[in-house]
Scaffold this motif. Structure first.
Motif, PDB file in Angstrom:
ATOM      1  N   VAL A  12     -20.305 -82.518  67.594  1.00  0.00           N
ATOM      2  CA  VAL A  12     -19.492 -82.953  68.720  1.00  0.00           C
ATOM      3  C   VAL A  12     -20.223 -82.654  70.018  1.00  0.00           C
ATOM      4  CG1 VAL A  12     -17.310 -82.672  67.493  1.00  0.00           C
ATOM      5  CG2 VAL A  12     -18.210 -80.797  68.876  1.00  0.00           C
ATOM      6  N   LEU A  13     -19.810 -83.346  71.068  1.00  0.00           N
ATOM      7  CA  LEU A  13     -20.370 -83.096  72.380  1.00  0.00           C
ATOM      8  C   LEU A  13     -19.743 -81.845  72.990  1.00  0.00           C
ATOM      9  CD1 LEU A  13     -20.354 -86.707  73.867  1.00  0.00           C
ATOM     10  CD2 LEU A  13     -22.335 -85.409  73.060  1.00  0.00           C
ATOM     11  N   ALA A  14     -20.480 -81.200  73.855  1.00  0.00           N
ATOM     12  CA  ALA A  14     -19.945 -80.055  74.578  1.00  0.00           C
ATOM     13  C   ALA A  14     -18.651 -80.463  75.279  1.00  0.00           C
ATOM     14  CB  ALA A  14     -20.957 -79.548  75.592  1.00  0.00           C
ATOM     15  N   GLY A  15     -17.671 -79.561  75.222  1.00  0.00           N
ATOM     16  CA  GLY A  15     -16.365 -79.841  75.785  1.00  0.00           C
ATOM     17  C   GLY A  15     -15.385 -80.407  74.783  1.00  0.00           C
ATOM     18  N   GLY A  16     -15.880 -80.787  73.624  1.00  0.00           N
ATOM     19  CA  GLY A  16     -15.036 -81.365  72.594  1.00  0.00           C
ATOM     20  C   GLY A  16     -14.310 -80.316  71.775  1.00  0.00           C
ATOM     21  N   SER A  17     -13.624 -80.788  70.735  1.00  0.00           N
ATOM     22  CA  SER A  17     -12.811 -79.917  69.892  1.00  0.00           C
ATOM     23  C   SER A  17     -13.081 -80.192  68.420  1.00  0.00           C
ATOM     24  CB  SER A  17     -11.317 -80.144  70.169  1.00  0.00           C
ATOM     25  OG  SER A  17     -10.985 -79.827  71.499  1.00  0.00           O
ATOM     26  N   LEU A  18     -12.851 -79.191  67.616  1.00  0.00           N
ATOM     27  CA  LEU A  18     -12.893 -79.301  66.160  1.00  0.00           C
ATOM     28  C   LEU A  18     -11.829 -78.381  65.586  1.00  0.00           C
ATOM     29  CD1 LEU A  18     -16.694 -79.187  65.220  1.00  0.00           C
ATOM     30  CD2 LEU A  18     -15.140 -81.107  64.841  1.00  0.00           C
ATOM     31  N   ARG A  19     -11.350 -78.735  64.412  1.00  0.00           N
ATOM     32  CA  ARG A  19     -10.424 -77.871  63.683  1.00  0.00           C
ATOM     33  C   ARG A  19     -11.006 -77.583  62.311  1.00  0.00           C
ATOM     34  NH1 ARG A  19      -4.610 -78.899  60.867  1.00  0.00           N
ATOM     35  NH2 ARG A  19      -3.614 -76.894  61.358  1.00  0.00           N
ATOM     36  N   LEU A  20     -11.283 -76.320  62.076  1.00  0.00           N
ATOM     37  CA  LEU A  20     -11.830 -75.902  60.791  1.00  0.00           C
ATOM     38  C   LEU A  20     -10.698 -75.451  59.879  1.00  0.00           C
ATOM     39  CD1 LEU A  20     -14.904 -73.787  61.955  1.00  0.00           C
ATOM     40  CD2 LEU A  20     -14.710 -76.276  61.674  1.00  0.00           C
ATOM     41  N   SER A  21     -10.894 -75.658  58.583  1.00  0.00           N
ATOM     42  CA  SER A  21      -9.946 -75.204  57.578  1.00  0.00           C
ATOM     43  C   SER A  21     -10.668 -74.353  56.548  1.00  0.00           C
ATOM     44  CB  SER A  21      -9.287 -76.394  56.871  1.00  0.00           C
ATOM     45  OG  SER A  21      -8.567 -77.193  57.767  1.00  0.00           O
ATOM     46  N   CYS A  22      -9.950 -73.393  56.002  1.00  0.00           N
ATOM     47  CA  CYS A  22     -10.475 -72.568  54.921  1.00  0.00           C
ATOM     48  C   CYS A  22      -9.391 -72.440  53.869  1.00  0.00           C
ATOM     49  CB  CYS A  22     -10.872 -71.200  55.443  1.00  0.00           C
ATOM     50  SG  CYS A  22     -11.218 -69.997  54.136  1.00  0.00           S
ATOM     51  N   ALA A  23      -9.653 -73.016  52.710  1.00  0.00           N
ATOM     52  CA  ALA A  23      -8.718 -72.937  51.594  1.00  0.00           C
ATOM     53  C   ALA A  23      -9.145 -71.807  50.667  1.00  0.00           C
ATOM     54  CB  ALA A  23      -8.693 -74.256  50.841  1.00  0.00           C
ATOM     55  N   ALA A  24      -8.204 -70.949  50.349  1.00  0.00           N
ATOM     56  CA  ALA A  24      -8.491 -69.803  49.491  1.00  0.00           C
ATOM     57  C   ALA A  24      -7.690 -69.891  48.202  1.00  0.00           C
ATOM     58  CB  ALA A  24      -8.150 -68.508  50.218  1.00  0.00           C
ATOM     59  N   SER A  25      -8.350 -69.655  47.101  1.00  0.00           N
ATOM     60  CA  SER A  25      -7.646 -69.597  45.833  1.00  0.00           C
ATOM     61  C   SER A  25      -7.046 -68.200  45.663  1.00  0.00           C
ATOM     62  CB  SER A  25      -8.596 -69.880  44.670  1.00  0.00           C
ATOM     63  OG  SER A  25      -9.588 -68.874  44.603  1.00  0.00           O
ATOM     64  N   GLY A  26      -6.078 -68.065  44.801  1.00  0.00           N
ATOM     65  CA  GLY A  26      -5.550 -66.741  44.543  1.00  0.00           C
ATOM     66  C   GLY A  26      -4.210 -66.496  45.201  1.00  0.00           C
ATOM     67  N   SER A  27      -3.320 -65.879  44.488  1.00  0.00           N
ATOM     68  CA  SER A  27      -1.950 -65.691  44.958  1.00  0.00           C
ATOM     69  C   SER A  27      -1.818 -64.548  45.948  1.00  0.00           C
ATOM     70  CB  SER A  27      -1.022 -65.441  43.772  1.00  0.00           C
ATOM     71  OG  SER A  27      -1.446 -64.293  43.070  1.00  0.00           O
ATOM     72  N   ILE A  28      -2.880 -63.762  46.173  1.00  0.00           N
ATOM     73  CA  ILE A  28      -2.763 -62.624  47.070  1.00  0.00           C
ATOM     74  C   ILE A  28      -3.117 -62.985  48.495  1.00  0.00           C
ATOM     75  CG2 ILE A  28      -3.272 -60.991  45.240  1.00  0.00           C
ATOM     76  CD1 ILE A  28      -6.102 -60.736  46.415  1.00  0.00           C
ATOM     77  N   PHE A  29      -3.340 -64.266  48.758  1.00  0.00           N
ATOM     78  CA  PHE A  29      -3.768 -64.701  50.089  1.00  0.00           C
ATOM     79  C   PHE A  29      -2.849 -64.179  51.175  1.00  0.00           C
ATOM     80  CE2 PHE A  29      -5.651 -67.456  53.203  1.00  0.00           C
ATOM     81  CZ  PHE A  29      -4.611 -67.850  54.014  1.00  0.00           C
ATOM     82  N   SER A  30      -1.544 -64.259  50.949  1.00  0.00           N
ATOM     83  CA  SER A  30      -0.582 -63.974  52.011  1.00  0.00           C
ATOM     84  C   SER A  30      -0.588 -62.515  52.452  1.00  0.00           C
ATOM     85  CB  SER A  30       0.819 -64.377  51.565  1.00  0.00           C
ATOM     86  OG  SER A  30       1.206 -63.611  50.452  1.00  0.00           O
ATOM     87  N   ILE A  31      -1.134 -61.603  51.646  1.00  0.00           N
ATOM     88  CA  ILE A  31      -1.062 -60.197  52.020  1.00  0.00           C
ATOM     89  C   ILE A  31      -2.320 -59.724  52.740  1.00  0.00           C
ATOM     90  CG2 ILE A  31       0.422 -59.720  50.055  1.00  0.00           C
ATOM     91  CD1 ILE A  31      -1.939 -58.285  48.745  1.00  0.00           C
TER      92      ILE A  31
END
Length: 122
Positions: A12-31
């Motif tokens: 992207v050009l300077a001044g722009g935006s991005l949204r990163l995502s990270c998907a995690a396996s495993g049921s303990i994610f929430s803690i």
């Protein structure tokens, strides 16, 4: 074993935006607290944002006011909204579960994923 899959990077050009995502396996994610790290060429990996299980956030000074970390426990996913991007934000971005050790330092809990490359052009 928890697996972490980052996505959303790009050019992207300077001044722009991005949204990163990270998907995690495993049921303990929430803690777990989760963190976004980045590693620029020739530099050490650095923590740029973190979010606790309860939603409290913390940011590196270099991204404060521009980046926002959030999480969706139902989807086992953590996000990083990046606005007003600068060329110095260019790096590979990674996520990981984090905790603060007895030494006061933040430690990661799982193996690193492949990361997602963010390139900011001026």
């Amino acid at each position: 074993q928890v697996q972490l899959v980052e996505s959303g990077g790009g050019l992207v050009l300077a001044g722009g935006s991005l949204r990163l995502s990270c998907a995690a396996s495993g049921s303990i994610f929430s803690i777990n607290a989760m963190g976004w790290y980045r590693q620029a060429p020739g530099k050490q990996r650095e923590l740029v944002a973190a979010i606790t299980s309860g939603g409290s956030t913390n940011y590196a000074d270099s991204v404060k006011g521009r980046f926002t970390i959030s999480r969706d426990n139902a989807k086992n996913t953590v996000y990083l909204q990046m606005n007003s991007l600068k060329p110095e934000d260019t790096a590979v971005y990674y996520c990981n579960a984090v905790e603060r050790g007895e030494d006061g330092r933040v430690h990661t809990l799982h193996a690193w994923g492949q990361g997602t490359l963010v390139t900011i052009s001026s």
